[in-house]
Design an enzyme around this catalytic site. Structure first.
Site, PDB file in Angstrom:
ATOM      1  N   HIS A  10       0.820  -1.204   0.000  1.00 56.73           N
ATOM      2  CA  HIS A  10       0.000   0.000   0.000  1.00 56.73           C
ATOM      3  C   HIS A  10       0.863   1.267   0.000  1.00 56.73           C
ATOM      4  CE1 HIS A  10      -3.361  -2.598   2.026  1.00 56.73           C
ATOM      5  NE2 HIS A  10      -3.317  -2.763   0.714  1.00 56.73           N
TER       6      HIS A  10
HETATM    7  C1  LIG Z   1       0.114  -7.623  -4.771  1.00 56.45           C
HETATM    8  C2  LIG Z   1      -0.813  -6.492  -4.407  1.00 56.45           C
HETATM    9  C3  LIG Z   1      -1.996  -6.760  -3.738  1.00 56.45           C
HETATM   10  C4  LIG Z   1      -2.861  -5.730  -3.391  1.00 56.45           C
HETATM   11  N1  LIG Z   1      -4.031  -6.028  -2.759  1.00 56.45           N
HETATM   12  C5  LIG Z   1      -4.890  -5.040  -2.468  1.00 56.45           C
HETATM   13  C6  LIG Z   1      -6.149  -5.331  -1.856  1.00 56.45           C
HETATM   14  O1  LIG Z   1      -6.487  -6.482  -1.598  1.00 56.45           O
HETATM   15  N2  LIG Z   1      -6.979  -4.301  -1.581  1.00 56.45           N
HETATM   16  C7  LIG Z   1      -6.639  -3.019  -1.837  1.00 56.45           C
HETATM   17  O2  LIG Z   1      -7.428  -2.127  -1.545  1.00 56.45           O
HETATM   18  N3  LIG Z   1      -5.453  -2.710  -2.393  1.00 56.45           N
HETATM   19  C8  LIG Z   1      -4.577  -3.688  -2.727  1.00 56.45           C
HETATM   20  N4  LIG Z   1      -3.381  -3.383  -3.307  1.00 56.45           N
HETATM   21  C9  LIG Z   1      -3.039  -1.963  -3.489  1.00 56.45           C
HETATM   22  C10 LIG Z   1      -3.660  -1.367  -4.734  1.00 56.45           C
HETATM   23  O3  LIG Z   1      -3.446  -2.237  -5.837  1.00 56.45           O
HETATM   24  C11 LIG Z   1      -3.005  -0.018  -4.986  1.00 56.45           C
HETATM   25  O4  LIG Z   1      -3.220   0.834  -3.887  1.00 56.45           O
HETATM   26  C12 LIG Z   1      -3.576   0.665  -6.221  1.00 56.45           C
HETATM   27  O5  LIG Z   1      -3.452  -0.148  -7.364  1.00 56.45           O
HETATM   28  C13 LIG Z   1      -2.831   1.970  -6.451  1.00 56.45           C
HETATM   29  O6  LIG Z   1      -3.249   2.503  -7.664  1.00 56.45           O
HETATM   30  P1  LIG Z   1      -2.318   3.482  -8.473  1.00 56.45           P
HETATM   31  O7  LIG Z   1      -3.100   3.902  -9.653  1.00 56.45           O
HETATM   32  O8  LIG Z   1      -1.757   4.499  -7.568  1.00 56.45           O
HETATM   33  O9  LIG Z   1      -1.073   2.599  -8.939  1.00 56.45           O
HETATM   34  P2  LIG Z   1      -0.999   1.270  -9.790  1.00 56.45           P
HETATM   35  O10 LIG Z   1      -2.255   0.490  -9.694  1.00 56.45           O
HETATM   36  O11 LIG Z   1       0.292   0.624  -9.408  1.00 56.45           O
HETATM   37  O12 LIG Z   1      -0.928   1.802 -11.289  1.00 56.45           O
HETATM   38  C14 LIG Z   1       0.231   2.403 -11.803  1.00 56.45           C
HETATM   39  C15 LIG Z   1       0.457   1.839 -13.196  1.00 56.45           C
HETATM   40  O13 LIG Z   1       1.414   2.627 -13.874  1.00 56.45           O
HETATM   41  C16 LIG Z   1       2.305   1.779 -14.554  1.00 56.45           C
HETATM   42  N5  LIG Z   1       3.555   2.523 -14.736  1.00 56.45           N
HETATM   43  C17 LIG Z   1       4.389   3.008 -13.793  1.00 56.45           C
HETATM   44  N6  LIG Z   1       5.405   3.684 -14.373  1.00 56.45           N
HETATM   45  C18 LIG Z   1       5.190   3.613 -15.720  1.00 56.45           C
HETATM   46  C19 LIG Z   1       5.900   4.100 -16.848  1.00 56.45           C
HETATM   47  N7  LIG Z   1       7.029   4.814 -16.716  1.00 56.45           N
HETATM   48  N8  LIG Z   1       5.395   3.846 -18.071  1.00 56.45           N
HETATM   49  C20 LIG Z   1       4.250   3.135 -18.228  1.00 56.45           C
HETATM   50  N9  LIG Z   1       3.531   2.650 -17.188  1.00 56.45           N
HETATM   51  C21 LIG Z   1       4.013   2.889 -15.941  1.00 56.45           C
HETATM   52  C22 LIG Z   1       2.432   0.576 -13.632  1.00 56.45           C
HETATM   53  O14 LIG Z   1       2.920  -0.542 -14.349  1.00 56.45           O
HETATM   54  C23 LIG Z   1       0.999   0.412 -13.176  1.00 56.45           C
HETATM   55  O15 LIG Z   1       0.270  -0.370 -14.085  1.00 56.45           O
HETATM   56  C24 LIG Z   1      -2.503  -4.389  -3.685  1.00 56.45           C
HETATM   57  C25 LIG Z   1      -1.316  -4.125  -4.367  1.00 56.45           C
HETATM   58  C26 LIG Z   1      -0.484  -5.164  -4.729  1.00 56.45           C
HETATM   59  C27 LIG Z   1       0.800  -4.850  -5.477  1.00 56.45           C
END
Ligand SMILES: Cc1cc2nc3c(=O)[nH]c(=O)nc-3n(C[C@H](O)[C@H](O)[C@H](O)COP(=O)(O)OP(=O)(O)OC[C@H]3O[C@@H](n4cnc5c(N)ncnc54)[C@H](O)[C@@H]3O)c2cc1C
Length: 428
Positions: free
Chosen positions: A367
């Site tokens: 997280h």
């Molecule tokens: C294994 C795991 C289990 C989880 N389980 C839960 C759960 O059960 N419940 C819950 O509430 N939360 C869970 N989470 C947390 C939740 O997934 C994250 O809080 C949420 O996805 C955050 O969203 P975000 O958009 O900030 O980032 P992300 O979902 O990480 O999205 C960012 C995206 O940007 C892409 N990216 C980054 N840099 C670049 C670049 N330079 N060029 C192109 N693409 C790029 C990444 O590959 C990714 O796809 C979990 C996370 C993980 C890793």
């Protein structure tokens, strides 16, 4: 997962967006949405083991809670899950992509480029005019007429800003990147839920494991999954959960448990033969702060991530309390018939020995937030409209903008932030 654990200020402002995003199988109410794109379902077929966990919590005077996102967060129960329900895709994961993006794929004003890695923001002075990316061997540019919205997550977003010359001057100079805009907070303020796992082997095989004993059951569940998306294949693994107060005098839980129907070792990288269960405990509002920087000026190199877990002793003390509370639950009579051998911490009982285990094995429960923090002070990276401070045409919309880590899971809150950002972008 998650609402009442948010700072009260955000509940007031975020609630309409939570409700707009949520499509809860239980229907909508004052705190829930029933029609939103992010489908939230009851678990298809939680194991008896997970129900025994909730009973074990009851044996430790922890009350039952059937809705952690209701008016009270404290208590123990079975998590609801982000899965499709009652539809053709019953039991399938409803990710942000599945809930929001896939239904919009036919829109004429949407182009999705997959397999692309953003390598930098194209800038004209302090205005963002596009994004540079690599797909395959070539590099290309997407031009932005109005805005560039960075959504790389708590590690990817600060990395992209730094690669583009936006960040602390010292960090940029160390990698020979010219400073376009000095913003000292980029990559700072990393917070994450520090987590410790205890595990037991089990002679029962009605859980996820590797072995012949569970094979007939697994085949039955696979048939069920193919038929209607039900059965154990749809398990979220972490079926049971609890939000605990380390001290009854505090006003909201400061610890969370995830109870898993499998042995979890090193994030699943180390597999164990046989069957068993695990429980995670994490510190909900850690005091330790880490940072994200560059390991190299190469955009394809991974970012440098230093979570500085346990750098604040208060986190260590609280996690130790949490481990003791978790052990009390896992050793309760309700779980007796499932327990065989304790895997990691058998015979470890003194504070010093438990702390040594915590320091050796505690790790992220995934997280990370805070590295492009929203605010109005000098260390803030984005303003309350999520615009990068001092830049034009550039926003960050993801978990990195959270100023402090929320006391629960971060997926739904990140989607709530995106819902709110959508309104702000449309209104701009
Ligand atoms: C294994 C795991 C289990 C989880 N389980 C839960 C759960 O059960 N419940 C819950 O509430 N939360 C869970 N989470 C947390 C939740 O997934 C994250 O809080 C949420 O996805 C955050 O969203 P975000 O958009 O900030 O980032 P992300 O979902 O990480 O999205 C960012 C995206 O940007 C892409 N990216 C980054 N840099 C670049 C670049 N330079 N060029 C192109 N693409 C790029 C990444 O590959 C990714 O796809 C979990 C996370 C993980 C890793």
């Amino acid at each position: 997962m998650g609402r009442s654990w948010l700072p009260r200020l955000v509940v007031g402002r975020g609630l309409p967006y939570f409700r707009r995003s949520e499509g809860n199988q239980r229907g909508g109410d004052a705190l829930h949405g029933g029609e939103g794109p992010l489908r939230v379902a009851e678990q298809q077929e939680p194991r008896a083991l997970s129900r025994a966990f909730v009973e074990a919590c009851g044996e430790n005077q922890i009350r039952r809670n059937d809705d952690f996102n209701g008016t009270e967060q404290e208590g123990a129960g079975l998590y609801q899950v982000t899965q499709f329900w009652g539809e053709r895709r019953n039991g399938e994961r409803c990710s942000a992509a599945a809930g929001y993006l896939h239904p919009a794929m036919d829109r004429p004003n949407l182009t999705v480029i997959t397999g692309a890695h953003a390598t930098g923001i194209v800038l004209a002075g302090k205005r963002a005019t596009g994004v540079r990316y690599r797909a395959g061997k070539g590099e290309a540019i997407v031009k932005a007429r109005r805005e560039v919205i960075v959504c790389g997550g708590a590690f990817g977003s600060p990395q992209l800003l730094l690669l583009s010359g936006i960040g602390p001057a010292v960090e940029l100079a160390a990698h020979g990147i010219p400073v376009v805009h000095e913003l000292p907070g980029v990559g700072k303020n990393l917070q994450d839920h520090l987590d410790f796992i205890m595990g037991w082997t089990s002679k029962d095989a009605d859980m996820m494991g590797i072995g012949l004993r569970g094979l007939p059951g697994l085949l039955r569940h696979l048939r069920r999954w193919r038929k209607d998306g039900g059965g154990m294949i749809a398990t979220p693994y972490a079926e049971g959960g609890a939000f605990l107060k380390s001290n009854p005098a505090i006003d909201r839980p400061d610890l969370q448990l995830h109870f898993c129907i499998a042995i979890v070792d090193d994030h699943g990288r180390k597999l164990h033969m046989g069957y068993g269960f695990s429980c995670h405990v994490c510190v909900l509002r850690p005091h330790s702060r880490g940072e994200v920087g560059l390991s190299a000026p190469d955009p394809l190199a991974p970012p440098r991530i230093d979570p500085r877990f346990l750098s604040d002793e208060r986190d260590a003390d609280l996690l130790l309390k949490g481990v003791r509370m978790m052990r009390g639950i896992l050793e309760a009579p309700a779980l007796a018939k499932y327990r065989d051998k304790e895997i990691y911490t058998a015979g470890v009982s003194s504070d010093a020995d438990l702390m040594a285990h915590i320091r050796a094995r505690a790790d992220t429960v995934y997280h990370p937030v805070g590295t492009c923090r929203m605010g109005v002070d000098d260390m803030a990276v984005v303003d309350p409209q999520l615009r990068v401070r001092g830049m034009q045409g550039l926003r960050v919309v993801d978990a990195s903008v959270m100023p402090t880590l929320i006391g629960g899971n971060t997926n739904a809150p990140t989607i709530m932030i995106a819902e709110k950002a959508a309104d702000m972008i449309k209104a701009a």
